[in-house]
Motif scaffolding. Structure first.
Motif, mmCIF file in Angstrom:
data_model
loop_
_atom_site.group_PDB
_atom_site.id
_atom_site.type_symbol
_atom_site.label_atom_id
_atom_site.label_comp_id
_atom_site.label_asym_id
_atom_site.label_seq_id
_atom_site.Cartn_x
_atom_site.Cartn_y
_atom_site.Cartn_z
ATOM 1 N N VAL A 112 -7.819 2.693 -1.440
ATOM 2 C CA VAL A 112 -7.778 1.738 -0.653
ATOM 3 C C VAL A 112 -9.126 0.919 -0.819
ATOM 4 N N LYS A 121 -2.943 -6.602 -4.966
ATOM 5 C CA LYS A 121 -3.273 -7.379 -3.949
ATOM 6 C C LYS A 121 -4.874 -7.208 -3.485
ATOM 7 N N SER A 122 -5.199 -5.872 -3.512
ATOM 8 C CA SER A 122 -6.541 -5.300 -2.897
ATOM 9 C C SER A 122 -7.481 -5.524 -4.070
ATOM 10 N N ASN A 133 0.848 -1.153 -0.113
ATOM 11 C CA ASN A 133 0.235 0.188 -0.123
ATOM 12 C C ASN A 133 0.877 1.366 -0.071
ATOM 13 N N GLU A 155 -10.063 -1.967 0.542
ATOM 14 C CA GLU A 155 -10.433 -3.136 1.561
ATOM 15 C C GLU A 155 -11.870 -2.543 2.114
ATOM 16 N N SER A 193 -3.472 -1.061 -5.127
ATOM 17 C CA SER A 193 -2.516 -2.277 -5.149
ATOM 18 C C SER A 193 -3.166 -3.643 -6.020
#
Length: 632
Positions: free
Chosen positions: A127, A193-194, A111, A129, A191
């Motif tokens: 972000v 991954k996110s 991040n 999440e 990111s």
């Protein structure tokens, strides 16, 4: 540039319902007057909290000028000079981007790297999440495209779709997304991954949504023959239980309707992957939500008569269903697999055996005319052994069933045909089929002794698994019986060396084996969208084909689900040993020598040659042939 970033920050906060348009206008005026960052102004005005800002946008980094990423990370105090040097050395070895190398080495978080890239590119960082996604907007980008491009839709304003991307500088990807969605695209950065986690979460569907997706199927038509009525009734009285029953039925019926041969239900960290094997290839379907994994697994284990409390060891079971007047058997297998974050979970595979759909005759298997006549004559012989070889899933059982059906018809039911199978896949009218049951003491070795007391004319043994079975099959052939069986070898000539390796005497092999058929399954070109195709002349020359030959491929249409293929056919290699081959067996000659002799003699088509003939006839493609056969 900074104005664009501020505008995007405001749009994101509005899309998430954290501020109103009026509050944004007021905050922008204060920002213009004071020079304080827009996020800080919104917090100071009390419109959002620090936590709100951080949860959606992360800790924002501001850059006064463009610098190399290594310099920025050192300026921000995120890495040291020594760590940068180690990162550069890693980059030379791996050829990855410097940022990814530093993340892999554990010097910075994913991040934090994205936040620095965001400031460097002047693209807003989001972000994901805690982001609230709109499923309708998410669905504008197909799941396979979202996963391929690492992109997910966030919100839409004034006809512009804002998407989060791992690499918002990739203009080609943005053009593809623009074409697919029909909307202007504005990219922000997140990111990788996110983004993957958000795709896993938001493309997974609930029971209700899966039911809607598959709702055209009439689940009432699925009649399950249960193994334990009382336990089933106790477990499935509540509303959630009824939904699980419906979902499991829908998964099975959809697979049957799509002519799938297997259903794979595989636990992942964030969802349960559902795949169907259609025409030999696994095709992914809408994933099952993670929270339903345990209930679906338990339901299928109950249907298959398994122990639902045992989750640490593999189990096998069997489900019988009646659907639209057809009897369908499902062989169920569980296998404990390790997931990264959720420990050991059970993977399930259901093999679908449709009694009505898969009983093919010899004429339907894909034999070319000359080989069909040769094999037809071979299976009608009065004694000896005929072997069918190939890897698992190459259609050996279908070939043997078709041969038994042809012989039974030819002899007008005047022959006693007995089989020994593990398991019995299709029930054939007029043929005595034995089911191996190791727990009850019925294995291939004991079964062969019993079969020979049944006054058989023709014997089919599911597989030559060991020396004892092979020896008894040979004894049966020597005493005037016709024996059919299978072996796991790559080609026809290898069957002889495999039997020799098992310890069978060469004179017994040469005197009993009448023929060996090696086979593979390849995909057929879709008949609805087949079109001529010019292949690379170098490829044709290497394969021994004329450069002006017309080949075909499938363009892709609704009939074949845009794959260009529909259905499968066989690719065959038939070796009938002559006196020279029998002499080579007695001399323990290698399979390569036997095969080379057969090719040189003529009248023998290898798997590759048979496949190329089918490609030339427009039945399949060169790619399918090359993928399923070895170079001669």
């Amino acid at each position: 540039m900074m104005q664009r970033r501020r505008k995007k920050l405001g749009e994101i906060l509005i899309a998430q319902g954290l501020i109103t348009n009026e509050q944004l206008v007021e905050a922008l005026q204060v920002h213009k007057r004071t020079g304080v960052s827009l996020g800080t102004v919104l917090v100071n005005l009390g419109y959002i909290t620090d936590d709100d800002l951080t949860s959606v946008l992360g800790a924002q980094i501001q850059l006064d000028q463009r610098k190399r990423i290594g310099e920025v990370l050192i300026d921000q105090g995120l890495i040291t000079e020594d760590q940068l040097q180690l990162g550069l050395e890693e980059q030379k070895k791996t050829r990855l981007q410097l940022g990814k190398c530093l993340v892999q080495l554990g010097y910075i978080s994913d991040n934090k790297l994205v936040d620095v890239l965001s400031a460097q590119l002047d693209v807003q960082h989001v972000v994901l999440e805690n982001f609230n996604f709109n499923r309708t907007l998410v669905g504008l980008i197909p799941e396979d495209m979202a996963r391929r491009y690492k992109a997910i839709a966030l919100f839409e304003k004034d006809g512009v779709l804002t998407i989060a991307m791992a690499d918002p500088t990739n203009l080609r990807t943005i053009d593809h997304l623009k074409f697919k969605t029909g909307k202007e695209i504005d990219a922000v950065i997140a990111s990788e991954k996110s983004i993957v986690a958000a795709i896993d979460k938001n493309y997974s569907t609930s029971v209700e949504q899966m039911s809607e997706l598959l709702g055209a199927v009439h689940v009432d038509e699925l009649d399950v023959v249960k193994h334990d009525e009382e336990e089933d009734a106790d477990r499935l009285t509540d509303e959630e239980g009824k939904q699980i029953v419906k979902l499991v039925n829908l998964i099975i019926i959809q697979a049957v309707n799509e002519n799938a041969s297997d259903i794979h239900i595989e636990p992942m960290d964030n969802f349960v992957r559902l795949r169907y094997r259609i025409d030999g290839e696994l095709q992914e379907r809408n994933p099952v939500p993670l929270q339903l994994r345990a209930q679906i697994t338990s339901r299928m284990k109950i249907m298959a008569g398994m122990d639902i409390a045992e989750k640490r060891r593999p189990q096998d079971g069997h489900i019988e269903i009646r659907h639209q007047g057809r009897n369908i058997d499902l062989r169920v297998s569980t296998f404990p697999v390790m997931t990264r974050n959720r420990g050991v979970n059970e993977k399930m595979v259901l093999r679908i055996i449709d009694q009505a759909a898969n009983q093919l005759t010899l004429d339907q298997l894909g034999f070319l005319p000359a080989m069909l006549k040769q094999f037809d004559d071979l299976v009608r012989q009065s004694d000896g052994i005929v072997l069918v070889t190939g890897p698992t899933g190459s259609g050996k059982s279908s070939t043997l069933y078709a041969a038994l059906g042809r012989v039974n018809l030819y002899y007008e039911n005047k022959k006693n045909i007995v089989t020994m199978e593990d398991p019995v896949e299709f029930v054939l009218e007029g043929i005595n089929q034995g089911q191996i049951n190791v727990k009850a003491g019925f294995n291939y070795d004991d079964g062969m002794r019993s079969i020979l007391r049944q006054d058989p004319d023709i014997v089919m043994v599911g597989e030559m698994r060991d020396k004892q079975t092979c020896e008894m099959a040979i004894q049966a052939a020597l005493t005037g019986h016709m024996v059919y069986s299978t072996l796991h070898t790559n080609d026809s000539a290898s069957a002889f060396t495999r039997l020799l390796d098992m310890g069978i005497e060469p004179f017994l092999i040469s005197s009993t084996v009448r023929g060996v058929l090696a086979q593979r399954l390849i995909r057929r070109i879709c008949s609805k969208c087949r079109e001529p195709h010019r292949e690379d002349p170098d490829v044709l020359r290497d394969l021994g084909l004329r450069s002006d030959i017309t080949l075909y491929k499938g363009k892709g249409c609704r009939n074949c689900n845009n794959s260009g293929y529909r259905g499968r056919t066989g690719m065959f290699e038939l070796l009938t040993p002559d006196s020279t081959v029998k002499k080579m067996i007695l001399e323990h000659r290698s399979s390569d020598e036997i095969k080379d002799y057969c090719v040189a003699k003529g009248g023998f088509d290898t798997l590759r040659k048979d496949g190329l003939r089918k490609a030339a006839d427009g039945i399949t493609t060169i790619e399918q042939v090359l993928g399923a056969s070895q170079n001669d």
